[in-house]
Design a protein around this motif. Sequence first.
Motif, short mmCIF file in Angstrom:
data_model
loop_
_atom_site.label_atom_id
_atom_site.label_comp_id
_atom_site.label_asym_id
_atom_site.label_seq_id
_atom_site.Cartn_x
_atom_site.Cartn_y
_atom_site.Cartn_z
N ASP A 146 0.82 -1.21 0.00
CA ASP A 146 0.00 0.00 0.00
C ASP A 146 0.86 1.26 0.00
O ASP A 146 0.65 2.17 -0.79
N ILE A 147 1.79 1.30 0.93
CA ILE A 147 2.54 2.53 1.19
C ILE A 147 3.85 2.17 1.87
O ILE A 147 4.02 1.05 2.35
N MET A 148 4.79 3.09 1.90
CA MET A 148 6.06 2.84 2.59
C MET A 148 6.25 3.85 3.73
O MET A 148 5.64 4.92 3.74
N LEU B 94 -3.73 8.83 4.06
CA LEU B 94 -2.28 8.57 4.02
C LEU B 94 -1.83 8.19 2.61
O LEU B 94 -0.78 8.63 2.14
N MET B 95 -2.64 7.40 1.92
CA MET B 95 -2.24 6.89 0.61
C MET B 95 -2.31 7.96 -0.48
O MET B 95 -1.42 8.06 -1.33
N MET C 53 7.16 0.48 -3.75
CA MET C 53 6.91 1.55 -2.79
C MET C 53 5.42 1.80 -2.54
O MET C 53 5.06 2.66 -1.74
N GLY C 54 4.54 1.05 -3.24
CA GLY C 54 3.12 1.36 -3.13
C GLY C 54 2.85 2.72 -3.74
O GLY C 54 3.32 3.04 -4.83
N VAL C 55 2.13 3.56 -3.00
CA VAL C 55 1.81 4.89 -3.50
C VAL C 55 2.88 5.92 -3.14
O VAL C 55 2.81 7.08 -3.57
#
Length: 379
Positions: A126-128, A192-193, A219-221
């Motif tokens: 999703d995210i880092m 957050l994303m 890295m996701g988004v």
Amino acid sequence: MSEARNCYPGSLDPKKVAGKIIICVHNDPTVSRRIKKLVVEDAKARGLILIDEEEKGLPFDSGIFPFAEVGSVAGFKILKYINSTKNPTATILPTIEVPRFRPAPVVAYFSSRGPGELTGNILKPDIMAPGVAILGATIPRKDDGSAPIGKKISKFAIKSGTSMSCPHVTGAAAFIKSVHPGWSPSMIKSALMTTAIISNNIRKPLTNSSNDFASPHEMGVGEISPLKALNPGLVFETTIEDHLHFLCYYGYTEKNIRSMSNTKFYCPRNSYEELISDINYPSISISNLNRHQDAKTTVTRTVTNVGYPNSTYIATVQAPVGLAVNVFPKKIVFVEGLKKASFKVSFHGKEATKGYNFGAITWSDGLHAVRVVFAVNVE
């Protein structure tokens, strides 16, 4: 010989090692840095230089035992120097801090990679978040070498791993919840994303540990930005019904879903894995877009306005050459009393490059930039 080069337990002769700085390589991942360090330390060496390309950027807590780690290029130069003279020497210098390291952030080699194993129709990761060289509280070690003679054992340590990233995201979510107590977990996740950072501290795209540009499957988004996430403008609410639909589309029986959810939920008549892409998630992933057919794949998303009640958002698309991406409508107008709006995104890959194609759709009202990353596998 190979065992000694890798500093296997029992491979070093203390008579030859004592008082010297030892070079170890990392050709065998079964022997960790900590084991190598203990082997060299037990042999009464003065210090250790480890040649390890993968973990060279990850700090290692060696206690009071002198330890340095270098990559393959520097390691080759060190070995070349050793072989060029009868009496090679080295000097142990104090550890120094390297402030404002560039570039940063970088996707660590150990970070989770996509696409997801369960389904490619939801973008993963999703995210880092920060996970390298994190200073945190720890259980004090009481073994020899944990602290200099006469000094107390530290209650803190530098750690690296996804287990360090997790508390950063948790803390960011709690921070947002403290400001917006009425927001659901999915709203916080969306905030957050869609506001994540996608450039590093030298204003270039984020990179991975190989110095290549990082893809959304690495890295996701992007990296979390808690302050930006406080005011995302729009959020994507993923409801309980969305999650139950996911189970339907993934193949769970209606009976099992009802048992798990304690509801009288009914699955849609048509339930198949490709429909997972249509779940109201703050990113888009399509695991199979047939480039040999003229048909398009279309997904729907619904946004909730958490910004100004009267605002107009316009969509812009960043897509790779050959992948046709269309958003409709391209303009969303919110007025007092209207908080939700839906839009569709169609993907056509007839002229696209085979494999995963990445891009983003950004909704902007002039003050907010709501970025929705997409990953489309063209086959």
